[in-house]
Write an enzyme that holds these catalytic residues in place. Sequence first.
Site, PDB file in Angstrom:
ATOM      1  N   PRO A   4       4.757  -1.345   0.858  1.00 47.82           N
ATOM      2  CA  PRO A   4       4.964  -2.091   2.091  1.00 47.82           C
ATOM      3  C   PRO A   4       6.356  -2.709   2.241  1.00 47.82           C
ATOM      4  O   PRO A   4       6.919  -3.235   1.272  1.00 47.82           O
ATOM      5  CB  PRO A   4       3.898  -3.200   2.032  1.00 47.82           C
ATOM      6  CG  PRO A   4       3.227  -3.091   0.718  1.00 47.82           C
ATOM      7  CD  PRO A   4       3.574  -1.788   0.110  1.00 47.82           C
ATOM      8  N   ASN A   5       6.860  -2.594   3.445  1.00 46.56           N
ATOM      9  CA  ASN A   5       8.143  -3.182   3.859  1.00 46.56           C
ATOM     10  C   ASN A   5       9.369  -2.461   3.313  1.00 46.56           C
ATOM     11  O   ASN A   5      10.501  -2.899   3.535  1.00 46.56           O
ATOM     12  CB  ASN A   5       8.220  -4.678   3.491  1.00 46.56           C
ATOM     13  CG  ASN A   5       7.131  -5.480   4.165  1.00 46.56           C
ATOM     14  OD1 ASN A   5       7.034  -5.450   5.386  1.00 46.56           O
ATOM     15  ND2 ASN A   5       6.290  -6.146   3.400  1.00 46.56           N
ATOM     16  N   ARG A  12      16.601  -4.624   5.508  1.00 45.67           N
ATOM     17  CA  ARG A  12      15.713  -5.686   5.010  1.00 45.67           C
ATOM     18  C   ARG A  12      16.434  -6.536   3.964  1.00 45.67           C
ATOM     19  O   ARG A  12      16.800  -6.031   2.890  1.00 45.67           O
ATOM     20  CB  ARG A  12      14.477  -5.044   4.355  1.00 45.67           C
ATOM     21  CG  ARG A  12      13.528  -6.066   3.780  1.00 45.67           C
ATOM     22  CD  ARG A  12      12.448  -5.414   2.931  1.00 45.67           C
ATOM     23  NE  ARG A  12      11.578  -6.431   2.379  1.00 45.67           N
ATOM     24  CZ  ARG A  12      10.721  -6.222   1.393  1.00 45.67           C
ATOM     25  NH1 ARG A  12      10.615  -5.015   0.848  1.00 45.67           N
ATOM     26  NH2 ARG A  12       9.978  -7.204   0.941  1.00 45.67           N
ATOM     27  N   TYR A  17      18.027  -6.643  -1.356  1.00 43.67           N
ATOM     28  CA  TYR A  17      17.648  -5.244  -1.572  1.00 43.67           C
ATOM     29  C   TYR A  17      18.782  -4.246  -1.349  1.00 43.67           C
ATOM     30  O   TYR A  17      18.587  -3.045  -1.530  1.00 43.67           O
ATOM     31  CB  TYR A  17      16.451  -4.898  -0.659  1.00 43.67           C
ATOM     32  CG  TYR A  17      15.235  -5.735  -0.966  1.00 43.67           C
ATOM     33  CD1 TYR A  17      14.603  -5.655  -2.204  1.00 43.67           C
ATOM     34  CD2 TYR A  17      14.718  -6.637  -0.034  1.00 43.67           C
ATOM     35  CE1 TYR A  17      13.504  -6.439  -2.504  1.00 43.67           C
ATOM     36  CE2 TYR A  17      13.610  -7.425  -0.323  1.00 43.67           C
ATOM     37  CZ  TYR A  17      13.018  -7.317  -1.564  1.00 43.67           C
ATOM     38  OH  TYR A  17      11.919  -8.091  -1.863  1.00 43.67           O
ATOM     39  N   ASN A  67       7.509   2.508  -6.266  1.00 43.95           N
ATOM     40  CA  ASN A  67       7.833   1.103  -6.029  1.00 43.95           C
ATOM     41  C   ASN A  67       6.671   0.525  -5.223  1.00 43.95           C
ATOM     42  O   ASN A  67       6.582   0.735  -4.018  1.00 43.95           O
ATOM     43  CB  ASN A  67       9.153   0.942  -5.266  1.00 43.95           C
ATOM     44  CG  ASN A  67       9.534  -0.524  -5.080  1.00 43.95           C
ATOM     45  OD1 ASN A  67       8.693  -1.416  -5.231  1.00 43.95           O
ATOM     46  ND2 ASN A  67      10.789  -0.784  -4.749  1.00 43.95           N
ATOM     47  N   ALA A  70       5.156  -5.378  -2.744  1.00 48.56           N
ATOM     48  CA  ALA A  70       4.334  -6.582  -2.950  1.00 48.56           C
ATOM     49  C   ALA A  70       2.972  -6.247  -3.566  1.00 48.56           C
ATOM     50  O   ALA A  70       2.306  -7.137  -4.103  1.00 48.56           O
ATOM     51  CB  ALA A  70       4.151  -7.320  -1.631  1.00 48.56           C
ATOM     52  N   GLU A  91       7.570   2.879 -12.681  1.00 48.51           N
ATOM     53  CA  GLU A  91       7.584   1.825 -11.647  1.00 48.51           C
ATOM     54  C   GLU A  91       9.010   1.306 -11.480  1.00 48.51           C
ATOM     55  O   GLU A  91       9.686   1.021 -12.476  1.00 48.51           O
ATOM     56  CB  GLU A  91       6.639   0.679 -12.052  1.00 48.51           C
ATOM     57  CG  GLU A  91       6.649  -0.477 -11.049  1.00 48.51           C
ATOM     58  CD  GLU A  91       5.436  -1.392 -11.200  1.00 48.51           C
ATOM     59  OE1 GLU A  91       4.326  -0.900 -11.495  1.00 48.51           O
ATOM     60  OE2 GLU A  91       5.612  -2.610 -11.018  1.00 48.51           O
ATOM     61  N   HIS A  93      11.543  -1.440  -9.233  1.00 51.82           N
ATOM     62  CA  HIS A  93      11.769  -2.496  -8.251  1.00 51.82           C
ATOM     63  C   HIS A  93      13.267  -2.657  -8.086  1.00 51.82           C
ATOM     64  O   HIS A  93      14.000  -2.719  -9.090  1.00 51.82           O
ATOM     65  CB  HIS A  93      11.153  -3.826  -8.699  1.00 51.82           C
ATOM     66  CG  HIS A  93       9.658  -3.739  -8.814  1.00 51.82           C
ATOM     67  ND1 HIS A  93       8.826  -3.814  -7.730  1.00 51.82           N
ATOM     68  CD2 HIS A  93       8.866  -3.511  -9.890  1.00 51.82           C
ATOM     69  CE1 HIS A  93       7.571  -3.656  -8.132  1.00 51.82           C
ATOM     70  NE2 HIS A  93       7.571  -3.466  -9.442  1.00 51.82           N
ATOM     71  N   ARG A 100      13.328 -14.103  -9.535  1.00 51.62           N
ATOM     72  CA  ARG A 100      12.865 -14.564  -8.218  1.00 51.62           C
ATOM     73  C   ARG A 100      11.648 -15.486  -8.370  1.00 51.62           C
ATOM     74  O   ARG A 100      11.416 -16.026  -9.439  1.00 51.62           O
ATOM     75  CB  ARG A 100      12.573 -13.339  -7.352  1.00 51.62           C
ATOM     76  CG  ARG A 100      13.827 -12.441  -7.182  1.00 51.62           C
ATOM     77  CD  ARG A 100      13.547 -11.254  -6.287  1.00 51.62           C
ATOM     78  NE  ARG A 100      13.225 -11.690  -4.933  1.00 51.62           N
ATOM     79  CZ  ARG A 100      12.699 -10.876  -4.013  1.00 51.62           C
ATOM     80  NH1 ARG A 100      12.452  -9.608  -4.311  1.00 51.62           N
ATOM     81  NH2 ARG A 100      12.428 -11.332  -2.813  1.00 51.62           N
TER      82      ARG A 100
HETATM   83  C1  DQA Z   1      10.266  -5.161  -4.634  1.00 53.30           C
HETATM   84  C2  DQA Z   1       9.961  -6.534  -5.255  1.00 53.30           C
HETATM   85  C3  DQA Z   1       8.654  -7.098  -4.707  1.00 53.30           C
HETATM   86  O1  DQA Z   1       8.400  -8.387  -5.270  1.00 53.30           O
HETATM   87  C4  DQA Z   1       8.721  -7.250  -3.199  1.00 53.30           C
HETATM   88  O2  DQA Z   1       7.472  -7.677  -2.694  1.00 53.30           O
HETATM   89  C5  DQA Z   1       9.177  -6.003  -2.520  1.00 53.30           C
HETATM   90  C6  DQA Z   1      10.253  -5.225  -3.120  1.00 53.30           C
HETATM   91  C7  DQA Z   1      11.630  -4.628  -5.095  1.00 53.30           C
HETATM   92  O3  DQA Z   1      11.856  -3.416  -4.948  1.00 53.30           O
HETATM   93  O4  DQA Z   1      12.478  -5.402  -5.535  1.00 53.30           O
HETATM   94  O5  DQA Z   1       8.725  -5.684  -1.416  1.00 53.30           O
HETATM   95  O6  DQA Z   1       9.285  -4.235  -5.077  1.00 53.30           O
END
Ligand code: DQA
Length: 139
Positions: A4-5, A12, A17, A67, A70, A91, A93, A100
């Site tokens: 998501p997102n 974003r 990011y 990835n 959240a 995985e 991120h 954070r």
């Molecule tokens: C994320 C880190 C997560 O905590 C966050 O919710 C994201 C992006 C990252 O790529 O740094 O949406 O996965």
Amino acid sequence: MNGPNLGILGSRQPDIYGTDTLADIEGWVAEEVADRGWKVEAFQHDGEAEMIRTIQGNYDSVGAIVNPAALMMAGWGLRDALADYPRPWIEVHLSNVWAREQFRHQSVTGPLASGVIFGLGATGYRLAARALLEKVTDR
Ligand code: DQA
């Protein structure tokens, strides 16, 4: 597969990011694995159900870079789907989640991964592709 997102990556919260888009990142991953003859299929879903269905529909892939965004924090359904995924997966991120908020410090999916990379931005995906090249020995 991105959660998501992450579809709006590039615009974003660029301070966190970066400005690379998912299309940029997918291109770099494809570059990394091209010599091995692997093709990249890229997915981004904002919903956990679609992510679960994507995993279940791709057991014949060589491996995966995920990835979970959240969903790392409470995506138990995603976690269970990944537990059944029969191939190596990494995985990733983009941000250094340890630097954070506290709620980002735990991943429910990470313990199932072959490895976890965070805090290196788009480079993390390139490194994950290299790791998969090493981990996958049967394709
Ligand atoms: C994320 C880190 C997560 O905590 C966050 O919710 C994201 C992006 C990252 O790529 O740094 O949406 O996965």
